[in-house]
Structure formats: structure tokens, C-alpha cells
Design an enzyme around this catalytic site. Structure first.
Site, mmCIF file in Angstrom:
data_model
loop_
_atom_site.group_PDB
_atom_site.id
_atom_site.type_symbol
_atom_site.label_atom_id
_atom_site.label_comp_id
_atom_site.label_asym_id
_atom_site.label_seq_id
_atom_site.Cartn_x
_atom_site.Cartn_y
_atom_site.Cartn_z
ATOM 1 N N CYS A 173 0.862 -1.184 0.000
ATOM 2 C CA CYS A 173 0.000 0.000 0.000
ATOM 3 C C CYS A 173 0.898 1.234 0.000
ATOM 4 O O CYS A 173 1.705 1.410 0.894
ATOM 5 C CB CYS A 173 -0.899 -0.026 1.233
ATOM 6 S SG CYS A 173 -1.681 1.556 1.595
ATOM 7 N N CYS A 218 -3.504 7.489 -1.946
ATOM 8 C CA CYS A 218 -4.819 7.585 -2.596
ATOM 9 C C CYS A 218 -5.904 8.175 -1.702
ATOM 10 O O CYS A 218 -6.796 8.868 -2.188
ATOM 11 C CB CYS A 218 -5.290 6.205 -3.041
ATOM 12 S SG CYS A 218 -3.971 5.072 -3.382
ATOM 13 N N THR A 272 -4.284 5.094 7.155
ATOM 14 C CA THR A 272 -3.250 4.682 6.205
ATOM 15 C C THR A 272 -2.293 5.832 5.916
ATOM 16 O O THR A 272 -2.718 6.922 5.550
ATOM 17 C CB THR A 272 -3.936 4.214 4.905
ATOM 18 O OG1 THR A 272 -4.695 3.047 5.192
ATOM 19 C CG2 THR A 272 -2.919 3.900 3.830
ATOM 20 N N GLU A 296 -0.520 1.813 9.146
ATOM 21 C CA GLU A 296 -1.741 2.432 9.631
ATOM 22 C C GLU A 296 -1.491 2.923 11.045
ATOM 23 O O GLU A 296 -0.630 2.376 11.745
ATOM 24 C CB GLU A 296 -2.920 1.449 9.645
ATOM 25 C CG GLU A 296 -3.725 1.405 8.349
ATOM 26 C CD GLU A 296 -3.059 0.636 7.229
ATOM 27 O OE1 GLU A 296 -2.262 -0.276 7.525
ATOM 28 O OE2 GLU A 296 -3.315 0.949 6.047
ATOM 29 N N HIS A 326 -12.715 5.904 -3.263
ATOM 30 C CA HIS A 326 -11.692 5.050 -2.660
ATOM 31 C C HIS A 326 -11.882 3.583 -3.046
ATOM 32 O O HIS A 326 -10.927 2.824 -3.124
ATOM 33 C CB HIS A 326 -11.661 5.232 -1.148
ATOM 34 C CG HIS A 326 -10.344 4.827 -0.563
ATOM 35 N ND1 HIS A 326 -9.149 5.212 -1.113
ATOM 36 C CD2 HIS A 326 -10.025 4.021 0.483
ATOM 37 C CE1 HIS A 326 -8.153 4.672 -0.425
ATOM 38 N NE2 HIS A 326 -8.656 3.946 0.546
ATOM 39 N N TYR A 383 -8.813 0.898 -5.129
ATOM 40 C CA TYR A 383 -8.301 -0.434 -4.846
ATOM 41 C C TYR A 383 -7.809 -1.167 -6.094
ATOM 42 O O TYR A 383 -7.455 -2.355 -6.044
ATOM 43 C CB TYR A 383 -9.321 -1.246 -4.036
ATOM 44 C CG TYR A 383 -9.148 -0.936 -2.556
ATOM 45 C CD1 TYR A 383 -9.442 0.334 -2.063
ATOM 46 C CD2 TYR A 383 -8.623 -1.870 -1.674
ATOM 47 C CE1 TYR A 383 -9.219 0.656 -0.733
ATOM 48 C CE2 TYR A 383 -8.406 -1.559 -0.341
ATOM 49 C CZ TYR A 383 -8.707 -0.303 0.120
ATOM 50 O OH TYR A 383 -8.481 0.004 1.440
ATOM 51 N N CYS A 407 -5.083 -0.597 -6.859
ATOM 52 C CA CYS A 407 -3.738 -0.880 -6.316
ATOM 53 C C CYS A 407 -3.533 -2.377 -6.116
ATOM 54 O O CYS A 407 -2.432 -2.893 -6.289
ATOM 55 C CB CYS A 407 -3.541 -0.142 -4.991
ATOM 56 S SG CYS A 407 -4.609 -0.732 -3.658
ATOM 57 N N GLU A 451 -6.726 -5.351 4.461
ATOM 58 C CA GLU A 451 -7.151 -4.029 3.989
ATOM 59 C C GLU A 451 -8.074 -4.163 2.783
ATOM 60 O O GLU A 451 -8.996 -3.370 2.597
ATOM 61 C CB GLU A 451 -5.930 -3.173 3.646
ATOM 62 C CG GLU A 451 -6.299 -1.716 3.429
ATOM 63 C CD GLU A 451 -5.095 -0.837 3.153
ATOM 64 O OE1 GLU A 451 -4.105 -1.345 2.613
ATOM 65 O OE2 GLU A 451 -5.162 0.348 3.471
HETATM 66 FE FE1 SF4 Z 1 -3.256 1.845 0.015
HETATM 67 FE FE2 SF4 Z 1 -4.576 0.860 -2.073
HETATM 68 FE FE3 SF4 Z 1 -5.847 2.327 -0.159
HETATM 69 FE FE4 SF4 Z 1 -4.127 3.417 -1.929
HETATM 70 S S1 SF4 Z 1 -6.114 2.456 -2.369
HETATM 71 S S2 SF4 Z 1 -4.254 3.847 0.229
HETATM 72 S S3 SF4 Z 1 -2.572 1.832 -2.101
HETATM 73 S S4 SF4 Z 1 -4.887 0.308 0.064
HETATM 74 FE FE FE Z 2 -7.249 1.863 2.358
#
Ligand code: SF4
Ligand code: FE
Length: 482
Positions: A99, A103, A190, A256, A291, A295, A297, A445
Site C-alpha cells: 500500500c 490515494c 493509512t 496504519e 476510494h 483499490y 492498487c 485491507e
Molecule cells: Fe493503500 Fe490501495 Fe488504499 Fe491506496 S487504495 S491507500 S494503495 S490500500
Molecule cells: Fe485503504
């Protein structure tokens, strides 16, 4: 000005954060061995924005100033921006294997750009002007923002004002001529200690009785009265060990923290919502939708895990077995399915009255619902292919020891042409992603971040047009006229 990774690191050194971990105050946050990998991951969002091959994805043109800015500070101006945001998430997830934390801030900025505008239109307030000033400051200084939504919530059956302890949700405790005093906490934050600013938002829809809780604001992360308590991660103290091999991911991680606001002053120009209980639901929904798209990500982290799994299969000499090939196909199928959802909700995005483009809410929720499941299956397949050695492998210290190293090297060697150390490293990476520090981001997460699975199911139930579907069916079989 877009910061470089080195400038970002330097800017963090200027912060005076109150951070606690393992019962002690951490004075040098940036160089702390447990926290530093998470700083490295955020630094990638700065570094890659200067790479010619990634500029198109990681930068954008500010609609406020016309200047080139980091996409993590951008307000989406079209669906192309939303699609690029998904690509950016995958790219950074793939380059960090964890992570990268930034974001939450861009998602909070976009949500607030919509809701402050809507409030002003309806209520004649000045929230949007204040917000736009803040946004300019964030864009011009290329800041990392923590988007802070999740309150501790106490007894989930009670609304904020009904809680035995009134601080279970962030609330205003005093109104002054120059600002407000707030108290409460935000949990699971985060990237909190890698952030320059904290953007606080309410965590649920509220009624009039909860109006003291219906607040949103932004503050420098080192404002007086804010304390950070770092969350633990499975295997975190491996980062303190001499041999780095047991870390799996040698460079990057996430973090976190619990952020406590103990009577913190917020000047009026940083207050973006004040007792507007009727708009809490909207702000939560917008932030959550953005958000949930972020993800994407996880498909980038999935790329790393798939690459590691193929590699370990080759090191074990099983890569030609048809069931192994099929498992890797399945992992890719699931991983690309994750990416499809993030792209789709961006492509189907729409323009809000403020001019900001927002993702399609239904598709963003469907996408995140997949994220609560598919990474677990991808991780299960990775562990299946990797074999049990992933969790029974002796420590790197034993591997490096003169007495035992030779036995580990001899008996844990796979195919003869691969050095045992390569097998060691790749197994530790898979362990890191599916059981260790990175599993926090890749698995749990994925489950709870941006809302637990049930939150998406509630939204899906609310957003589907069931009547229309029934009409379609009834027409075809003659219950209703064509
Ligand atoms: Fe972390 Fe993914 Fe959340 Fe971005 S979207 S803060 S990389 S978990
Ligand atoms: Fe998150």
C-alpha cells in the site's frame, strides 16, 4: 512545484509529529526502520511522477492553475482522468508490492470538491472557497494528505450522540471567533505519519441530533494536540533484524495508525463542513466510491504475487505441470477482473455539478466487493504453488550461519541451476504478501479498507434498478405488454 522523492523525504523531516510505537515516542520518524519502508512507498509516488515513461499517468494539469501537478493532488476533469487514476494505482502497487498510501488524500480532495460546492449552492455557505484555497495550497506544494474518515465508533448500535463516551466520533467541543476545537480519533489511518495534512471527514450519515459530529476540516499533520499510535503488523519486527532477507519485500511497506485529536484547534478557513448533518451521507458516499475505485492498487500488488508464484514454480521445477499452469491462469484471471472493475467505474464516470468527475457508484461498489474476495483466492493459489517451505523455512540468520547455512543450502535447494538464496528470497516475498507485513494491505485491507464487504452490499442493494429488471423479464414472457 512537483516534489522529487528526496524533497518529499526532506519535507517530512521538517514535521514535528508525536508518534508512538512499542510504548515509546519515535523522535526520528523518517529513519525508523519499521516506518521507513512505508515512507519509501509514498516517495515512489513522487519519484515516478518525474519518470518520462510515467508522466502521463502520474501527472495532470491543474484545473485551477493550469500547471502540471502530481495526479495525487488532481481533481478529475473527465473520465480519462478517472481511468488514469486506476492505471496509476496498478502501476504503483506493482512497483512497491504494498500500500503506497497516497490515494486516500486524493479521494478526500475530490469528494470535498463535490460536496462543498453542493452545500454552498443550497445553503449559501462559503465552504467551497475555503476548500479551493486549501486545494491550491496542496497542489502547489505537492502535499500528501491523509484522508481520515473512520471513527472508532464505540457501540455500533448507537448513533454518535448516544455513545456513552462522546468522543467515539470526532466532534466539535467549542466554537470560538477564530475557529473550532475538536476532539475524537480516527482509526486505521493509512500513511498517517507520512502525510503533511490530515483531511477529516465524518464516517456515517447523520441526523440533527448528531450535528456536532457533522464536521470536516483539514489540518497540518503536526498540529498541536494530535498524537499518532502506530498499528502493529504481522512480522513487523523482522525489519529490526540484521539480515534483511527475512523481510521478503526489502524496500517497501505500508502503515496504519490511530490518530488521536485531543482538543485540537481548527481555524475557520480550514473548516469545510460545520454541523451540516444533512450532507454527511453524501460526503461519505463520494469518498467511499472514489476510494473503492482506488483499490486498483491490489491488481498491481497481484502482479507482483503472480510474478513471484511463477518464479517459485520454476525454481521448484514444476512450471510445466498442467495444474500449475492452470493455477497461474486463474490467478491472472482474478487479478485482471479486479482491474476491470476499477477501469469500468472510471469509464462510466459522470460530471457532478461542481465540475468534478466522479466514478459510477454502483460499479465502484461492485469492484470493491470483488476486492474483498479475489485477493484471498489469489493468495491461496500462491501458497498452493509455493509449497509449505514458505512457512517452515529457517531464518536468514540460520541460512547465513557457518554451522547451519550449508545444510539449509543443500536440503532446500530446488532445481540445481537456481541458487538456494533465490528460492529463499522469492518464498519470503510470497510469505510477506500473503502472511506478513504486506498481507495487511493485500488481504485484510482489501477486506475492510474503503468499507467492509457489507457496506458495498448495502450500496449495491440501494443502487440496482430491480423494477426495471422485472419489467424486462415480465415483458418477454407476456406478463406485461412488450
Ligand atoms: Fe493503500 Fe490501495 Fe488504499 Fe491506496 S487504495 S491507500 S494503495 S490500500
Ligand atoms: Fe485503504
Amino acid at each position: 512545484m512537483m516534489m522529487t522523492a528526496a524533497q518529499y523525504e526532506k519535507s517530512l523531516r521538517n514535521l514535528n509529529l508525536i508518534v508512538y510505537m512499542f510504548g515509546e515516542r519515535i523522535i526520528n520518524v523518517v529513519d525508523d526502520p519499521i516506518i521507513r519502508p512505508s515512507m519509501n512507498a509514498v516517495a515512489k509516488t513522487y519519484e515516478m511522477a518525474h519518470c518520462p515513461e510515467h508522466v502521463d499517468i502520474l501527472t495532470a494539469t491543474s484545473h485551477l492553475t493550469g500547471k502540471k501537478i502530481n495526479r495525487f493532488t488532481h481533481i478529475h476533469q473527465n473520465t480519462d482522468d478517472l481511468i488514469k487514476k486506476a492505471r496509476m494505482g496498478r502501476l504503483l502497487g506493482a512497483h512497491t508490492g504494498c500500500c503506497f498510501q497516497r490515494c486516500v488524500g486524493v479521494d478526500a480532495l475530490n469528494a470535498l470538491s463535490i460536496v462543498t460546492y453542493n452545500m454552498d449552492q443550497k445553503l449559501g455557505t462559503q465552504y467551497a472557497d475555503r476548500f479551493v484555497n486549501f486545494l491550491k495550497y496542496v497542489q502547489e506544494n505537492d502535499l500528501t494528505c491523509d484522508g481520515a474518515m473512520t471513527d472508532p465508533k464505540g457501540d455500533r448500535a448507537l448513533s454518535p450522540h448516544q455513545q456513552t463516551d462522546p468522543d467515539m466520533y470526532m466532534h466539535v467541543v467549542e466554537e470560538k471567533s477564530d475557529g473550532i476545537i475538536v476532539r475524537g480519533a480516527k482509526a486505521h489511518q493509512t500513511g498517517a505519519v507520512n502525510s503533511h495534512e490530515i483531511i477529516v471527514m465524518p464516517t456515517i450519515a447523520m441526523s440533527e441530533a448528531d450535528q456536532d459530529y457533522a464536521i470536516s476540516f483539514a489540518l497540518p499533520s503536526d498540529s498541536q494536540g494530535i498524537t499518532y499510535i502506530m498499528g502493529r503488523q504481522s512480522c513487523d519486527t523482522r525489519k529490526l533484524e540484521d539480515s534483511i532477507l527475512d523481510r521478503g519485500n526489502l524496500h517497501f511497506g505500508g502503515h496504519e495508525a490511530l490518530c488521536v485529536f485531543d482538543n485540537v484547534f481548527v481555524p475557520w478557513d480550514r473548516v469545510f463542513m460545520y454541523k451540516e448533518y444533512a450532507y454527511c451521507g453524501q460526503l461519505v458516499e463520494k469518498f467511499a466510491s472514489y476510494h473503492r475505485q482506488s483499490y486498483a492498487c491490489k491488481s498491481g500488488v497481484g502482479d507482483v504475487l503472480i510474478g513471484a508464484t511463477q518464479t517459485v514454480a520454476e525454481y521448484n521445477g514444476v512450471q510445466k505441470a498442467s495444474h500449475i499452469k492452470d493455477k497461474l491462469i486463474e490467478m491472472n484471471h482474478l487479478n485482471e477482473t479486479l482491474f476491470c472493475g476499477a477501469l469500468a467505474c472510471g469509464a462510466e464516470g459522470h460530471k457532478e455539478p461542481s465540475g468534478t468527475y466522479c466514478v459510477d457508484t454502483l460499479l465502484a461498489n461492485v469492484s470493491k466487493q470483488n476486492v474483498t474476495r479475489l485477493p484471498y483466492e489469489i493468495a491461496r493459489l500462491a501458497q498452493d504453488v509455493a509449497g509449505g517451505l514458505m512457512v517452515t523455512l529457517p531464518s536468514a540468520a540460520d541460512y547465513k550461519s557457518a554451522e547451519t547455512g550449508k545444510w539449509i543450502d543443500k536440503y532446500f535447494k530446488g532445481r540445481s541451476e537456481t541458487p538456494m538464496e533465490h528460492r529463499f528470497r522469492i518464498l519470503r516475498l510470497i510469505e510477506n504478501l500473503t502472511l506478513g507485513t504486506a498481507a495487511v494491505g493485500y488481504l485484510t485491507e482489501s477486506m475492510h479498507g474503503a468499507g467492509s464487504p457489507q457496506a458495498q452490499r448495502v450500496m449495491i442493494a440501494r443502487l440496482i434498478n430491480m423494477k426495471e429488471k422485472q419489467t424486462l423479464a415480465k415483458r418477454l414472457c407476456g406478463i406485461e405488454p412488450l
